[in-house]
Design a protein around this motif. Structure first.
Motif, PDB file in Angstrom:
ATOM      1  N   PRO A   2      16.551 -27.459  42.184  1.00 25.21           N
ATOM      2  CA  PRO A   2      17.366 -26.315  41.816  1.00 25.21           C
ATOM      3  C   PRO A   2      16.754 -25.577  40.630  1.00 25.21           C
ATOM      4  N   ALA A   3      16.784 -24.260  40.688  1.00 25.96           N
ATOM      5  CA  ALA A   3      16.255 -23.458  39.590  1.00 25.96           C
ATOM      6  C   ALA A   3      17.404 -22.869  38.808  1.00 25.96           C
ATOM      7  N   THR A   4      17.287 -22.830  37.511  1.00 25.10           N
ATOM      8  CA  THR A   4      18.306 -22.231  36.665  1.00 25.10           C
ATOM      9  C   THR A   4      17.698 -21.067  35.914  1.00 25.10           C
ATOM     10  N   PRO A   5      18.511 -20.066  35.546  1.00 23.33           N
ATOM     11  CA  PRO A   5      17.982 -18.897  34.873  1.00 23.33           C
ATOM     12  C   PRO A   5      17.453 -19.234  33.491  1.00 23.33           C
ATOM     13  N   SER A   6      16.510 -18.456  33.029  1.00 24.93           N
ATOM     14  CA  SER A   6      15.946 -18.662  31.695  1.00 24.93           C
ATOM     15  C   SER A   6      15.850 -17.323  30.991  1.00 24.93           C
ATOM     16  N   ALA A   7      15.627 -17.384  29.715  1.00 25.91           N
ATOM     17  CA  ALA A   7      15.535 -16.164  28.931  1.00 25.91           C
ATOM     18  C   ALA A   7      14.352 -15.308  29.358  1.00 25.91           C
ATOM     19  N   SER A   8      13.376 -15.890  30.019  1.00 23.70           N
ATOM     20  CA  SER A   8      12.195 -15.148  30.443  1.00 23.70           C
ATOM     21  C   SER A   8      12.439 -14.349  31.709  1.00 23.70           C
ATOM     22  N   ASP A   9      13.564 -14.576  32.380  1.00 30.04           N
ATOM     23  CA  ASP A   9      13.867 -13.855  33.606  1.00 30.04           C
ATOM     24  C   ASP A   9      14.430 -12.487  33.239  1.00 30.04           C
ATOM     25  N   PRO A  10      13.746 -11.401  33.621  1.00 31.48           N
ATOM     26  CA  PRO A  10      14.193 -10.070  33.192  1.00 31.48           C
ATOM     27  C   PRO A  10      15.511  -9.624  33.816  1.00 31.48           C
ATOM     28  N   ASP A  11      15.882 -10.190  34.961  1.00 29.78           N
ATOM     29  CA  ASP A  11      17.106  -9.764  35.638  1.00 29.78           C
ATOM     30  C   ASP A  11      18.344 -10.522  35.183  1.00 29.78           C
ATOM     31  N   ILE A  12      18.158 -11.740  34.678  1.00 29.08           N
ATOM     32  CA  ILE A  12      19.304 -12.557  34.275  1.00 29.08           C
ATOM     33  C   ILE A  12      19.347 -12.626  32.755  1.00 29.08           C
ATOM     34  N   PRO A  13      20.257 -11.886  32.139  1.00 29.06           N
ATOM     35  CA  PRO A  13      20.305 -11.833  30.683  1.00 29.06           C
ATOM     36  C   PRO A  13      20.818 -13.136  30.072  1.00 29.06           C
ATOM     37  N   ILE A  14      20.591 -13.279  28.790  1.00 28.87           N
ATOM     38  CA  ILE A  14      21.085 -14.455  28.082  1.00 28.87           C
ATOM     39  C   ILE A  14      22.602 -14.388  27.932  1.00 28.87           C
ATOM     40  N   ARG A  15      23.124 -13.163  27.848  1.00 28.92           N
ATOM     41  CA  ARG A  15      24.556 -12.962  27.696  1.00 28.92           C
ATOM     42  C   ARG A  15      24.994 -11.804  28.577  1.00 28.92           C
ATOM     43  N   GLY A  16      26.242 -11.831  29.028  1.00 25.15           N
ATOM     44  CA  GLY A  16      26.759 -10.761  29.856  1.00 25.15           C
ATOM     45  C   GLY A  16      26.891  -9.467  29.084  1.00 25.15           C
ATOM     46  N   SER A  17      26.879  -8.355  29.795  1.00 26.71           N
ATOM     47  CA  SER A  17      27.020  -7.039  29.175  1.00 26.71           C
ATOM     48  C   SER A  17      28.384  -6.899  28.505  1.00 26.71           C
ATOM     49  N   LEU A  18      28.470  -5.943  27.582  1.00 27.70           N
ATOM     50  CA  LEU A  18      29.741  -5.692  26.907  1.00 27.70           C
ATOM     51  C   LEU A  18      30.822  -5.316  27.921  1.00 27.70           C
ATOM     52  N   ARG A  19      30.435  -4.540  28.931  1.00 22.06           N
ATOM     53  CA  ARG A  19      31.421  -4.111  29.925  1.00 22.06           C
ATOM     54  C   ARG A  19      31.942  -5.291  30.738  1.00 22.06           C
ATOM     55  N   SER A  20      31.048  -6.179  31.156  1.00 21.76           N
ATOM     56  CA  SER A  20      31.504  -7.317  31.966  1.00 21.76           C
ATOM     57  C   SER A  20      32.315  -8.291  31.123  1.00 21.76           C
ATOM     58  N   ARG A  21      31.938  -8.474  29.866  1.00 20.92           N
ATOM     59  CA  ARG A  21      32.719  -9.369  29.006  1.00 20.92           C
ATOM     60  C   ARG A  21      34.095  -8.778  28.713  1.00 20.92           C
ATOM     61  N   GLY A  22      34.142  -7.458  28.556  1.00 18.73           N
ATOM     62  CA  GLY A  22      35.427  -6.800  28.346  1.00 18.73           C
ATOM     63  C   GLY A  22      36.323  -6.914  29.566  1.00 18.73           C
ATOM     64  N   ALA A  23      35.711  -6.769  30.745  1.00 20.27           N
ATOM     65  CA  ALA A  23      36.482  -6.893  31.980  1.00 20.27           C
ATOM     66  C   ALA A  23      37.039  -8.295  32.132  1.00 20.27           C
ATOM     67  N   ALA A  24      36.259  -9.292  31.744  1.00 24.30           N
ATOM     68  CA  ALA A  24      36.722 -10.675  31.831  1.00 24.30           C
ATOM     69  C   ALA A  24      37.904 -10.911  30.891  1.00 24.30           C
ATOM     70  N   ARG A  25      37.841 -10.321  29.714  1.00 23.91           N
ATOM     71  CA  ARG A  25      38.951 -10.482  28.765  1.00 23.91           C
ATOM     72  C   ARG A  25      40.224  -9.823  29.299  1.00 23.91           C
ATOM     73  N   VAL A  26      40.077  -8.644  29.863  1.00 22.76           N
ATOM     74  CA  VAL A  26      41.237  -7.959  30.438  1.00 22.76           C
ATOM     75  C   VAL A  26      41.803  -8.770  31.606  1.00 22.76           C
ATOM     76  N   SER A  27      40.920  -9.321  32.426  1.00 20.38           N
ATOM     77  CA  SER A  27      41.360 -10.144  33.548  1.00 20.38           C
ATOM     78  C   SER A  27      42.151 -11.349  33.071  1.00 20.38           C
ATOM     79  N   GLY A  28      41.686 -11.957  31.974  1.00 20.08           N
ATOM     80  CA  GLY A  28      42.390 -13.118  31.434  1.00 20.08           C
ATOM     81  C   GLY A  28      43.793 -12.796  30.964  1.00 20.08           C
TER      82      GLY A  28
END
Length: 333
Positions: A2-28
């Motif tokens: 199994p492969a897991t994402p790393s900081a070197s992967d340009p498509d998979i960020p280390i942290r979610g975008s502000l918009r996605s994190r905000g959406a998650a908070r609203v969902s909660g």
């Protein structure tokens, strides 16, 4: 392995975008609270849940511009019924050579090809392939193994009645559709497809893995106890140790080349990790991508989370690579 994402992967960020994190908070603060008070065992509670999910998928899904939909309702020679729809994204033509078989999710009880049409149309457009989404029967009216039977019927219809070589079909599914996909592929008489892509797959129907995950981070959309009640509508009257419900992936058949994507903010990330490890233990080639801070099946919500687009591009690339690998293996054989 199994492969897991790393900081070197340009498509998979280390942290979610502000918009996605905000959406998650609203969902909660909203969706999680609503799901906690809607009783799925009551007709009005289940109806309301279905309406909420359908509206979220429609409001935050990708565009349907140029999409063509062809309904299917046929009987196989043995009497089994296949209901679903062919979805062709903008510019995609019909094909008798290659296709994607899509298994929608939402707890075996909530969704349909209609709710997932934006996602299947996007998948079709990105891959250039027609997508067949099976409309399997839903709980509580239809309990286990109704959905699994319908999924198998859809596969048999594609490979036998429609003439698709199984090696030229790709399987994709989300949530409970992931469970149905793995169950299908573990059956000894099912010829394997070119590859599999699973979005936030549900594997542990006891939700033990999800409860353990909740101790570390709560899911912004639903509690494990509420999700278990929903899935219980399908499993009622059946021991969860049934091998078609508790899937022994590690000791089962080697699965086709598999991509698993999950959100780092959802409880089913634990299922994704377990499935990836078990696929590898059985000798399979599995790539696991955990997208930080993302919600359940975030790929269906590009208007809510910017990470959906790069995730889906990676799925499309994986589909193309799987066919290339399959073609080379067949040529070598």
């Amino acid at each position: 392995m199994p492969a897991t994402p790393s900081a070197s992967d340009p498509d998979i960020p280390i942290r979610g975008s502000l918009r996605s994190r905000g959406a998650a908070r609203v969902s909660g603060l909203t969706l999680r609270q609503i799901s906690a008070v809607l009783p799925p065992e009551r007709a009005w509670g289940l109806w309301t849940s279905r309406q909420i999910v359908a509206r979220i998928m429609d409001a935050f899904g990708p565009s349907l511009a140029g999409t063509r939909v062809t309904p299917v309702d046929v009987r196989l020679a043995d009497g089994r019924r296949v209901v679903g729809e062919w979805v062709r994204g903008s510019g995609v033509e019909s094909s008798r050579e290659r296709a994607i078989y899509f298994l929608h999710g939402s707890g075996f009880a909530l969704c349909s090809p209609r709710t997932h049409r934006r996602l299947t149309a996007w998948l079709s457009r990105l891959t250039g392939l027609p997508v067949f989404c099976v409309d399997y029967r839903l709980a509580p009216k239809h309990r286990f193994p109704a959905a699994a039977i319908d999924v198998r019927a859809g596969w048999d219809w594609l490979s036998e009645d429609q003439g698709f070589d199984p090696a030229q079909v790709f399987i994709a599914g989300d949530s409970a559709g992931g469970h149905l996909a793995v169950d299908l592929l573990l059956q000894p008489d099912v010829a394997h497809p070119a590859g599999v892509a699973l979005f936030s797959p549900l594997i542990d129907l006891t939700f033990g893995l999800s409860r353990s995950r909740e101790e570390l981070r709560r899911d912004p959309a639903i509690r494990a106890v509420d999700a278990a009640k929903l899935v219980g509508l399908y499993c009622a009257g059946t021991d969860l140790t049934d091998p078609r419900l508790t899937l022994d992936v590690a000791a089962g058949r080697t699965l086709p080349r598999t991509l698993i994507q999950a959100g780092g903010g959802e409880m089913l990330v634990a299922d994704a990790r377990r499935l990836a490890a078990d696929v590898a233990a059985a000798g399979g080639d599995c790539t696991l991508e955990v997208w930080p801070d993302q919600v359940h099946v975030f790929q269906a919500l590009p208007r809510l989370t910017p990470e959906a687009a790069p995730a889906m591009r990676r799925v499309a690339a994986f589909v193309a690579d799987s066919w290339a690998d399959s073609s080379m293996e067949r040529a070598a054989g």
